[in-house]
Design an enzyme around this catalytic site. Structure first.
Site, PDB file in Angstrom:
ATOM      1  N   TRP A 185       0.807  -1.218   0.000  1.00  0.00           N
ATOM      2  CA  TRP A 185       0.000   0.000   0.000  1.00  0.00           C
ATOM      3  C   TRP A 185       0.842   1.270   0.000  1.00  0.00           C
ATOM      4  O   TRP A 185       0.310   2.356  -0.164  1.00  0.00           O
ATOM      5  CB  TRP A 185      -0.895   0.002   1.257  1.00  0.00           C
ATOM      6  CG  TRP A 185      -0.124  -0.409   2.487  1.00  0.00           C
ATOM      7  CD1 TRP A 185      -0.102  -1.675   3.038  1.00  0.00           C
ATOM      8  CD2 TRP A 185       0.772   0.377   3.259  1.00  0.00           C
ATOM      9  NE1 TRP A 185       0.761  -1.707   4.105  1.00  0.00           N
ATOM     10  CE2 TRP A 185       1.323  -0.452   4.269  1.00  0.00           C
ATOM     11  CE3 TRP A 185       1.187   1.711   3.212  1.00  0.00           C
ATOM     12  CZ2 TRP A 185       2.241  -0.003   5.205  1.00  0.00           C
ATOM     13  CZ3 TRP A 185       2.112   2.156   4.149  1.00  0.00           C
ATOM     14  CH2 TRP A 185       2.626   1.306   5.130  1.00  0.00           C
ATOM     15  N   LYS A 209      -2.506  -8.244  -7.733  1.00  0.00           N
ATOM     16  CA  LYS A 209      -3.237  -8.107  -6.482  1.00  0.00           C
ATOM     17  C   LYS A 209      -2.646  -6.924  -5.736  1.00  0.00           C
ATOM     18  O   LYS A 209      -1.650  -7.046  -5.024  1.00  0.00           O
ATOM     19  CB  LYS A 209      -3.122  -9.368  -5.608  1.00  0.00           C
ATOM     20  CG  LYS A 209      -4.133  -9.371  -4.484  1.00  0.00           C
ATOM     21  CD  LYS A 209      -3.663 -10.064  -3.228  1.00  0.00           C
ATOM     22  CE  LYS A 209      -2.904  -9.174  -2.309  1.00  0.00           C
ATOM     23  NZ  LYS A 209      -3.603  -7.985  -1.792  1.00  0.00           N
ATOM     24  N   GLU A 282      10.924  -7.700  -3.528  1.00  0.00           N
ATOM     25  CA  GLU A 282      11.390  -6.392  -3.057  1.00  0.00           C
ATOM     26  C   GLU A 282      10.858  -6.237  -1.644  1.00  0.00           C
ATOM     27  O   GLU A 282       9.662  -6.026  -1.447  1.00  0.00           O
ATOM     28  CB  GLU A 282      10.854  -5.285  -3.979  1.00  0.00           C
ATOM     29  CG  GLU A 282      11.236  -5.436  -5.443  1.00  0.00           C
ATOM     30  CD  GLU A 282      12.699  -5.115  -5.705  1.00  0.00           C
ATOM     31  OE1 GLU A 282      13.372  -4.567  -4.817  1.00  0.00           O
ATOM     32  OE2 GLU A 282      13.179  -5.423  -6.809  1.00  0.00           O
ATOM     33  N   CYS A 316      10.234   1.879   1.732  1.00  0.00           N
ATOM     34  CA  CYS A 316      11.159   0.774   2.007  1.00  0.00           C
ATOM     35  C   CYS A 316      12.604   1.257   2.057  1.00  0.00           C
ATOM     36  O   CYS A 316      13.428   0.685   2.772  1.00  0.00           O
ATOM     37  CB  CYS A 316      10.995  -0.304   0.949  1.00  0.00           C
ATOM     38  SG  CYS A 316      11.156   0.324  -0.724  1.00  0.00           S
TER      39      CYS A 316
HETATM   40  P1  NAD Z   1       2.890  -7.227   3.441  1.00  0.00           P
HETATM   41  O1  NAD Z   1       3.935  -8.246   3.213  1.00  0.00           O
HETATM   42  O2  NAD Z   1       2.022  -7.373   4.634  1.00  0.00           O
HETATM   43  O3  NAD Z   1       1.890  -7.151   2.201  1.00  0.00           O
HETATM   44  C1  NAD Z   1       2.338  -6.938   0.879  1.00  0.00           C
HETATM   45  C2  NAD Z   1       1.338  -7.537  -0.095  1.00  0.00           C
HETATM   46  O4  NAD Z   1       1.327  -8.944   0.091  1.00  0.00           O
HETATM   47  C3  NAD Z   1      -0.108  -7.067   0.126  1.00  0.00           C
HETATM   48  O5  NAD Z   1      -0.748  -6.921  -1.108  1.00  0.00           O
HETATM   49  C4  NAD Z   1      -0.705  -8.207   0.918  1.00  0.00           C
HETATM   50  O6  NAD Z   1      -2.107  -8.292   0.791  1.00  0.00           O
HETATM   51  C5  NAD Z   1      -0.012  -9.396   0.288  1.00  0.00           C
HETATM   52  N1  NAD Z   1       0.030 -10.616   1.123  1.00  0.00           N
HETATM   53  C6  NAD Z   1      -0.115 -10.718   2.461  1.00  0.00           C
HETATM   54  N2  NAD Z   1      -0.005 -12.022   2.833  1.00  0.00           N
HETATM   55  C7  NAD Z   1       0.232 -12.730   1.723  1.00  0.00           C
HETATM   56  C8  NAD Z   1       0.459 -14.116   1.463  1.00  0.00           C
HETATM   57  N3  NAD Z   1       0.459 -15.027   2.454  1.00  0.00           N
HETATM   58  N4  NAD Z   1       0.704 -14.502   0.198  1.00  0.00           N
HETATM   59  C9  NAD Z   1       0.737 -13.599  -0.808  1.00  0.00           C
HETATM   60  N5  NAD Z   1       0.507 -12.275  -0.622  1.00  0.00           N
HETATM   61  C10 NAD Z   1       0.265 -11.849   0.634  1.00  0.00           C
HETATM   62  O7  NAD Z   1       3.626  -5.832   3.438  1.00  0.00           O
HETATM   63  P2  NAD Z   1       2.989  -4.391   3.691  1.00  0.00           P
HETATM   64  O8  NAD Z   1       2.854  -4.167   5.148  1.00  0.00           O
HETATM   65  O9  NAD Z   1       1.797  -4.210   2.856  1.00  0.00           O
HETATM   66  O10 NAD Z   1       4.131  -3.453   3.086  1.00  0.00           O
HETATM   67  C11 NAD Z   1       5.147  -2.948   3.863  1.00  0.00           C
HETATM   68  C12 NAD Z   1       6.416  -3.738   3.656  1.00  0.00           C
HETATM   69  O11 NAD Z   1       6.771  -3.712   2.277  1.00  0.00           O
HETATM   70  C13 NAD Z   1       7.597  -3.140   4.392  1.00  0.00           C
HETATM   71  O12 NAD Z   1       8.348  -4.163   4.981  1.00  0.00           O
HETATM   72  C14 NAD Z   1       8.385  -2.465   3.285  1.00  0.00           C
HETATM   73  O13 NAD Z   1       9.749  -2.290   3.576  1.00  0.00           O
HETATM   74  C15 NAD Z   1       8.146  -3.370   2.140  1.00  0.00           C
HETATM   75  N6  NAD Z   1       8.363  -2.681   0.871  1.00  0.00           N
HETATM   76  C16 NAD Z   1       9.456  -2.986   0.133  1.00  0.00           C
HETATM   77  C17 NAD Z   1       9.718  -2.316  -1.049  1.00  0.00           C
HETATM   78  C18 NAD Z   1      10.948  -2.611  -1.894  1.00  0.00           C
HETATM   79  O14 NAD Z   1      11.000  -2.172  -3.033  1.00  0.00           O
HETATM   80  N7  NAD Z   1      11.937  -3.314  -1.389  1.00  0.00           N
HETATM   81  C19 NAD Z   1       8.840  -1.323  -1.483  1.00  0.00           C
HETATM   82  C20 NAD Z   1       7.742  -1.037  -0.692  1.00  0.00           C
HETATM   83  C21 NAD Z   1       7.505  -1.727   0.476  1.00  0.00           C
END
Ligand code: NAD
Length: 545
Positions: A185, A209, A282, A316
């Site tokens: 998000w 998704k 990522e 991130c």
């Molecule tokens: P998250 O891992 O909770 O969710 C990310 C996505 O994965 C969402 O769409 C979520 O619905 C989905 N998801 C959740 N459980 C899943 C499963 N079991 N299988 C498949 N998909 C699933 O992360 P978040 O809280 O939404 O995002 C924040 C995190 O993302 C932070 O750790 C941040 O550092 C990282 N991030 C990394 C980058 C990068 O480029 N390295 C960029 C942005 C955010």
């Protein structure tokens, strides 16, 4: 708007210097969520979402419901992949030049219609408009880069054959098929369409998704990319809880592009491994900034504000650990704290605020927990350290902590909020080793007046991107160069050649002409072996590669 000392400012209701420009024509600051997210807009954007259930998303500025959205089941994900697979065949057969032209048209449409998406990004994430514009810049750079460079990356390439001229070799880049993309998000425009553009230009379809809380931004991007020429079936969107439909996306995908947290990334990687499909991940970070003894302290303080507080630290590549040389530490902290205390917090759909809200109660609770625990264990609050419910339910002041030590959670865990800790050092090698003392390895930043020394120190930092005299934007914005994480911060890269070739399968086609690669023309095996030995020596002498 309100600054962190609590002074209420007048609402920004117009933008200076923008008069007459249709991009900025809307009466900024006076629009409400209901003006922007109308039932007609939601119906239009969601009509192709595969899902008959119902879910909702929220506006962080108020905590109230923003839109009623369709919700998909795992069976809907199966349907979305079937539709994408069908549409992908025609798309892959579309000439590369035409696919690239779609990206360039998209670039122009996004810049022209930017106020629409900036409103949606702000409403769905709660970030300041300036930070929403950073997303738009990143998407535009990506569209231009892959629009212009796609043929250099993807066009068939002649390769030297085993028998030069007699073996004609061509390397093709075949699309993977249907890419499953799962996005978070925090940067809903860049991390949805920005990462999908190279997949599309390579001839793939995408089943995406996005996070439900920021789905409208992704769906707006889809609508505009279709207007630019992408066939609608090539980009399918499913919405729902990650643990419910995320595994179904991994289950059907020919390649998985995942951005999110490290624990979820591990689960996605396991799902992809079980099916022997590739994935790029990522993930999270605990990014360090080094302020060396010869740094321009003023510029470093301004850079630290950008690095730690852009998008309220929900980035991130955000800076959460600040290592400052003892000789400049007092001057740096004084200036950094002064800039931080002067920051304006705001919830307007207008430029002017320096920082917006956290996205949700979950993020807000993590920030409060990290700060409160650190303070209870002896850390000092240099600036901020307070929630601001007077502005909105999830607003939290940009916060600088000093005296942070292990095992405080804020020391090693990703906070993903506007919280940064100061650590003083005297020896540069020690600072490098402290900066590297994390399983993560996403981004880092080095500040010094000596660029060559800065770059030399950068090369010793274990991070996928390192910015010298900038916090994160110089490396991230340079789309020709790869961006991604080492260690627990991920696998694979976005941007540059790696960012598009990962969405392809290399295929080598070798045509043998005139003579076979075997004894022929009456040669015995031994004579053939001798001939080949002479040939191999000659090819080395001719410096063939
Ligand atoms: P998250 O891992 O909770 O969710 C990310 C996505 O994965 C969402 O769409 C979520 O619905 C989905 N998801 C959740 N459980 C899943 C499963 N079991 N299988 C498949 N998909 C699933 O992360 P978040 O809280 O939404 O995002 C924040 C995190 O993302 C932070 O750790 C941040 O550092 C990282 N991030 C990394 C980058 C990068 O480029 N390295 C960029 C942005 C955010």
């Amino acid at each position: 708007m309100t600054d962190v000392k609590g002074t209420t400012q007048a609402t920004v209701s117009s933008l200076s210097g923008a008069a007459g420009n249709p991009v900025f024509a809307a009466p900024a600051g006076t629009r409400t969520a209901a003006d922007v997210v109308t039932p007609e807009l939601v119906a239009r954007l969601t009509r192709d979402v595969v899902g008959s259930g119902s879910t909702r998303n929220h506006a962080p500025f108020t905590g109230e419901q923003l839109a009623q959205l369709p919700e998909s089941t795992p069976e809907d994900v199966t349907t979305a992949f079937a539709r994408a697979r069908q549409a992908q065949k025609l798309w892959a057969a579309t000439p590369l030049r035409q696919r690239a032209a779609v990206l360039l048209r998209f670039h122009d449409l996004v810049l022209r219609r930017q106020s629409e998406v900036l409103d949606l990004i702000q409403l769905e994430t709660g970030k300041a408009r300036l930070h929403a514009h950073e997303e738009l810049q990143a998407v535009s750079v990506s569209a231009r880069h892959y629009g212009r460079k796609a043929s250099a990356y993807l066009a068939p390439k002649g390769r030297v054959g085993v028998m030069p001229t007699l073996t004609k070799v061509t390397e093709l880049r075949q699309p993977r098929g249907v890419v499953g993309q799962i996005s978070p998000w925090n940067y809903p425009f860049e991390l949805s369409v920005g990462d999908a553009l190279p997949a599309f230009v390579a001839g793939n379809a995408v089943v995406m998704k996005p996070d439900t809380e920021t789905a409208l931004t992704a769906l707006w991007a889809r609508e505009v990319l279709i207007e630019a020429g992408l066939p609608a079936g090539v980009w399918q969107v499913v919405l729902g809880e990650g643990p419910v439909i995320g595994p179904a996306v991994v289950e059907h995908a020919d390649y998985v592009s995942f951005t999110g947290s490290t624990p979820t990334g591990r689960q996605v990687a396991q799902g992809a491994a079980a099916r022997l499909v590739g994935c790029s991940l990522e993930l999270g970070g605990k990014n360090a900034m080094l302020v060396l003894r010869d740094a321009d302290v003023d510029k470093a303080a301004a850079g630290a504000v950008r690095g730690a507080f852009s998008s309220a630290g929900q980035l991130c590549i955000s800076i959460e650990r600040l290592y400052v040389h003892e000789s400049v530490a007092d001057a740096f902290v004084e200036r950094f704290a002064a800039r931080t205390r002067a920051m304006q917090l705001g919830a307007d759909l207008a430029y002017g605020a320096d920082m917006g809200s956290l996205v949700s109660e979950r993020q807000f609770d993590t920030v409060v927990r990290h700060v409160d625990e650190a303070v209870a264990k002896g850390a000092t609050v240099v600036a901020g350290g307070r929630a601001r419910p007077d502005i909105g339910p999830y607003f939290y002041e940009p916060t600088i902590l000093d005296g942070v030590e292990s095992p405080m959670a804020v020391c090693a865990e990703e906070t993903f909020g506007p919280v940064v800790s100061i650590y003083r050092f005297t020896d540069e090698d020690e600072a490098i080793s402290l900066a590297n003392g994390t399983p993560y390895g996403l981004n880092a930043s080095v500040w010094t007046k000596n660029g060559a020394r800065g770059r030399a120190i950068a090369s010793k930092l274990r991070a996928g991107t390192v910015n010298v005299n900038e916090s994160y934007a110089a490396a991230y914005g340079s789309a020709q160069a790869p961006m991604g994480g080492m260690g627990d911060s991920g696998l694979g890269r976005r941007h540059g050649s790696e960012g598009v070739l990962k969405y392809t399968e290399a295929q080598t086609i070798a045509q043998q002409r005139l003579v076979p690669l075997a004894p022929s023309f009456g040669l015995s095996d031994e004579q053939y072996a001798q001939l080949m030995t002479r040939g191999l020596r000659a090819m080395k002498a001719m410096r063939l590669r």
